[in-house]
Design a protein around this motif. Structure first.
Motif, PDB file in Angstrom:
ATOM      1  N   ILE A  12       0.838  -1.207   0.000  1.00 41.40           N
ATOM      2  CA  ILE A  12       0.000   0.000   0.000  1.00 41.40           C
ATOM      3  C   ILE A  12       0.869   1.252   0.000  1.00 41.40           C
ATOM      4  N   ILE A  13       1.932   1.236   0.805  1.00 44.64           N
ATOM      5  CA  ILE A  13       2.857   2.381   0.825  1.00 44.64           C
ATOM      6  C   ILE A  13       3.454   2.602  -0.563  1.00 44.64           C
ATOM      7  N   ASN A  14       3.870   1.521  -1.197  1.00 42.53           N
ATOM      8  CA  ASN A  14       4.445   1.623  -2.543  1.00 42.53           C
ATOM      9  C   ASN A  14       3.419   2.149  -3.548  1.00 42.53           C
ATOM     10  N   SER A  15       2.166   1.777  -3.367  1.00 43.78           N
ATOM     11  CA  SER A  15       1.111   2.258  -4.263  1.00 43.78           C
ATOM     12  C   SER A  15       0.956   3.768  -4.172  1.00 43.78           C
ATOM     13  N   VAL A  16       1.052   4.301  -2.957  1.00 48.53           N
ATOM     14  CA  VAL A  16       0.955   5.748  -2.768  1.00 48.53           C
ATOM     15  C   VAL A  16       2.160   6.456  -3.385  1.00 48.53           C
ATOM     16  N   GLU A  17       3.343   5.899  -3.145  1.00 46.63           N
ATOM     17  CA  GLU A  17       4.570   6.558  -3.579  1.00 46.63           C
ATOM     18  C   GLU A  17       4.795   6.476  -5.089  1.00 46.63           C
ATOM     19  N   SER A  18       4.426   5.338  -5.681  1.00 46.39           N
ATOM     20  CA  SER A  18       4.719   5.129  -7.103  1.00 46.39           C
ATOM     21  C   SER A  18       3.498   5.270  -8.002  1.00 46.39           C
ATOM     22  N   LEU A  19       2.312   5.502  -7.398  1.00 47.73           N
ATOM     23  CA  LEU A  19       1.055   5.633  -8.154  1.00 47.73           C
ATOM     24  C   LEU A  19       0.763   4.381  -8.968  1.00 47.73           C
ATOM     25  N   THR A  20       1.112   3.223  -8.419  1.00 44.88           N
ATOM     26  CA  THR A  20       0.851   1.936  -9.068  1.00 44.88           C
ATOM     27  C   THR A  20      -0.171   1.159  -8.243  1.00 44.88           C
ATOM     28  N   PRO A  21      -0.951   0.285  -8.875  1.00 39.93           N
ATOM     29  CA  PRO A  21      -1.995  -0.442  -8.136  1.00 39.93           C
ATOM     30  C   PRO A  21      -1.428  -1.546  -7.242  1.00 39.93           C
ATOM     31  N   PHE A  22      -2.122  -1.786  -6.149  1.00 39.09           N
ATOM     32  CA  PHE A  22      -1.810  -2.891  -5.246  1.00 39.09           C
ATOM     33  C   PHE A  22      -3.067  -3.720  -5.078  1.00 39.09           C
ATOM     34  N   SER A  23      -2.954  -5.028  -5.222  1.00 37.45           N
ATOM     35  CA  SER A  23      -4.111  -5.907  -5.071  1.00 37.45           C
ATOM     36  C   SER A  23      -3.822  -6.959  -4.010  1.00 37.45           C
ATOM     37  N   PHE A  24      -4.879  -7.506  -3.420  1.00 36.85           N
ATOM     38  CA  PHE A  24      -4.711  -8.505  -2.360  1.00 36.85           C
ATOM     39  C   PHE A  24      -5.875  -9.487  -2.378  1.00 36.85           C
ATOM     40  N   PHE A  25      -5.636 -10.660  -1.808  1.00 40.27           N
ATOM     41  CA  PHE A  25      -6.657 -11.696  -1.699  1.00 40.27           C
ATOM     42  C   PHE A  25      -6.503 -12.366  -0.341  1.00 40.27           C
ATOM     43  N   HIS A  26      -7.592 -12.448   0.420  1.00 39.26           N
ATOM     44  CA  HIS A  26      -7.580 -13.085   1.732  1.00 39.26           C
ATOM     45  C   HIS A  26      -8.616 -14.205   1.757  1.00 39.26           C
ATOM     46  N   SER A  27      -8.254 -15.321   2.320  1.00 37.87           N
ATOM     47  CA  SER A  27      -9.207 -16.415   2.500  1.00 37.87           C
ATOM     48  C   SER A  27      -9.222 -16.817   3.965  1.00 37.87           C
ATOM     49  N   PHE A  28     -10.405 -17.141   4.468  1.00 34.19           N
ATOM     50  CA  PHE A  28     -10.562 -17.547   5.865  1.00 34.19           C
ATOM     51  C   PHE A  28     -11.728 -18.527   5.926  1.00 34.19           C
ATOM     52  N   GLY A  29     -11.365 -19.779   6.147  1.00 33.92           N
ATOM     53  CA  GLY A  29     -12.387 -20.817   6.131  1.00 33.92           C
ATOM     54  C   GLY A  29     -12.980 -20.971   4.746  1.00 33.92           C
TER      55      GLY A  29
END
Length: 213
Positions: free
Chosen positions: A88-105
């Motif tokens: 997320i920090i890199n996304s702010v600094e470089s104006l590039t997208p950050f994506s994530f995926f979380h699974s729980f059960g």
């Protein structure tokens, strides 16, 4: 001024939470709460800390006060790890997208944090720019939008949180080391015995003439 240069000028002290909110007359606004814990603890042991994002959807709009209400609005909570915080920090600094995926059960959630710039509308001299956070869980989407300055503030807060989490990791390792079993007594130099044989066995060398080839 470059994004990173602006970011380095933001100084955050003694803060464990940040809140950003946008309300609209059409009730499409949201509230974003960001907090962190330098260490997490369960019944057995201390664990690495994390950053928590909570998005709450706007419920109503007060037209007289020009203010939105978020009380008891639908919400979602997401825990981010150290590598995700860096993303997320890199996304702010470089104006590039950050994506994530979380699974729980049997459930899962995915999302993006990204810089955006809207096209100029008629009469506008400057387009709307900022950052968007979108999280989708069980076919329901939660959105939060930040201005450029709020994005910089968020990145500075995440760096502050990351520092405290790393300090928490050092503390956890120290506590684990302190719990390790210690020797019953110290071994003194005088108690160490030489194991080298002073009188090695004699080596017998046969005369070559006595060897049957």
């Amino acid at each position: 001024m470059p994004i990173i240069e602006q970011l380095n000028k933001i100084n955050i002290k003694n803060q464990s939470m940040r809140t950003y909110f946008k309300s609209t007359a059409s009730n499409t606004g949201s509230l974003l709460n960001v907090s962190f814990a330098s260490k997490l603890k369960n019944d057995k042991e201390e664990k690495e800390g994390a950053v928590f994002f909570k998005i709450v959807k706007q419920v109503t709009w007060d037209s007289d006060r020009k203010k939105g209400n978020f009380s008891k609005g639908a919400s979602i909570n997401v825990k981010f790890t150290l590598p995700e915080i860096a993303g997320i920090i890199n996304s702010v600094e470089s104006l590039t997208p950050f994506s994530f995926f979380h699974s729980f059960g049997k459930e899962s959630a995915n999302g993006t944090f990204n810089f955006f710039e809207l096209q100029l509308k008629e009469g506008q001299k400057e387009g709307t720019r900022g950052y968007s956070l979108k999280i989708k869980k069980n076919n329901e989407e939660f959105k939060s939008f930040l201005t450029l300055n709020e994005g910089l503030d968020l990145a500075a807060f995440l760096k502050y949180a990351r520092k405290h989490i790393y300090n928490g990791l050092v503390s956890i390792e120290k506590n684990r080391f302190a719990k390790l079993p210690k020797p019953n007594k110290e071994i003194k130099e005088s108690e160490v015995k030489e194991t080298t044989d002073v009188n090695p066995p004699e080596v017998v060398v046969e005369d070559e003439d006595n060897i049957n080839w």
